[in-house]
Design a protein around this motif. Sequence first.
Motif, PDB file in Angstrom:
ATOM      1  N   GLY A   8       0.772  -1.226   0.000  1.00 58.91           N
ATOM      2  CA  GLY A   8       0.000   0.000   0.000  1.00 58.91           C
ATOM      3  C   GLY A   8       0.805   1.279   0.000  1.00 58.91           C
ATOM      4  O   GLY A   8       0.245   2.372  -0.104  1.00 58.91           O
ATOM      5  N   SER A  17      -3.657  10.948   1.094  1.00 56.21           N
ATOM      6  CA  SER A  17      -3.906   9.784   1.952  1.00 56.21           C
ATOM      7  C   SER A  17      -3.358   8.514   1.319  1.00 56.21           C
ATOM      8  O   SER A  17      -3.255   8.399   0.094  1.00 56.21           O
ATOM      9  N   ARG A  19      -3.454   4.031   2.342  1.00 61.08           N
ATOM     10  CA  ARG A  19      -3.867   2.987   3.258  1.00 61.08           C
ATOM     11  C   ARG A  19      -2.894   1.825   3.130  1.00 61.08           C
ATOM     12  O   ARG A  19      -2.769   1.228   2.061  1.00 61.08           O
ATOM     13  N   SER A  21      -1.559  -1.972   4.258  1.00 63.63           N
ATOM     14  CA  SER A  21      -2.075  -3.262   4.712  1.00 63.63           C
ATOM     15  C   SER A  21      -0.912  -4.145   5.139  1.00 63.63           C
ATOM     16  O   SER A  21       0.196  -4.025   4.605  1.00 63.63           O
ATOM     17  N   PHE A  68      -3.843   9.473  11.523  1.00 62.57           N
ATOM     18  CA  PHE A  68      -3.714   8.057  11.178  1.00 62.57           C
ATOM     19  C   PHE A  68      -4.721   7.249  11.984  1.00 62.57           C
ATOM     20  O   PHE A  68      -5.061   7.606  13.119  1.00 62.57           O
ATOM     21  N   SER A  71      -6.392  -0.288  12.283  1.00 66.99           N
ATOM     22  CA  SER A  71      -7.517  -1.204  12.439  1.00 66.99           C
ATOM     23  C   SER A  71      -7.070  -2.598  12.029  1.00 66.99           C
ATOM     24  O   SER A  71      -5.965  -2.772  11.515  1.00 66.99           O
ATOM     25  N   TYR A  80      -4.315  -2.835   9.215  1.00 62.20           N
ATOM     26  CA  TYR A  80      -4.381  -1.681   8.318  1.00 62.20           C
ATOM     27  C   TYR A  80      -3.856  -0.430   9.012  1.00 62.20           C
ATOM     28  O   TYR A  80      -3.902  -0.304  10.239  1.00 62.20           O
ATOM     29  N   GLN A  82      -4.635   3.538   8.023  1.00 56.97           N
ATOM     30  CA  GLN A  82      -5.149   4.609   7.180  1.00 56.97           C
ATOM     31  C   GLN A  82      -4.405   5.882   7.540  1.00 56.97           C
ATOM     32  O   GLN A  82      -4.438   6.320   8.688  1.00 56.97           O
ATOM     33  N   ASN A  84      -3.973   9.823   6.725  1.00 58.69           N
ATOM     34  CA  ASN A  84      -4.554  11.013   6.107  1.00 58.69           C
ATOM     35  C   ASN A  84      -3.688  12.232   6.414  1.00 58.69           C
ATOM     36  O   ASN A  84      -2.869  12.213   7.329  1.00 58.69           O
TER      37      ASN A  84
END
Length: 123
Positions: A8, A17, A19, A21, A68, A71, A80, A82, A84
């Motif tokens: 990712g 952004s 994401r 993995s 961030f 999850s 994960y 994420q 931003n």
Amino acid sequence: QVELVESGGGLVQAGGSLRLSCVASGRIFSSSFMGWFRQVPGKEREFVAGIRWGVGNTYYADSVKGRFAVSRDKGENTLYLQMNSLNIGDPAVYYCGVDWGSYSTMASSYEYWGKGTQVTVSS
């Protein structure tokens, strides 16, 4: 034995952004802690965010709080991150790791690591 594979990463403009993995092969115990770290050349691996695999409690470094989000999908054995509002302080190789013990921000506590994925931010 656990194998971790990150993906990712890439090049993104400041403010954008991504994401990330991290797919884990092998069993991840509910009591385990999985973390995201990042590293730039010449510096130590730095804790970014982490999650208690079973209950889902999350933890963040001050530098990424509010930007961030970590999850996990237990069914897919995937972690994960994420990210931003990426800024010029975020470029690094990002690694995921597994700590069989309690929450830790120290890389030395982690038993397994992936090979990392590069994140680059352009201004």
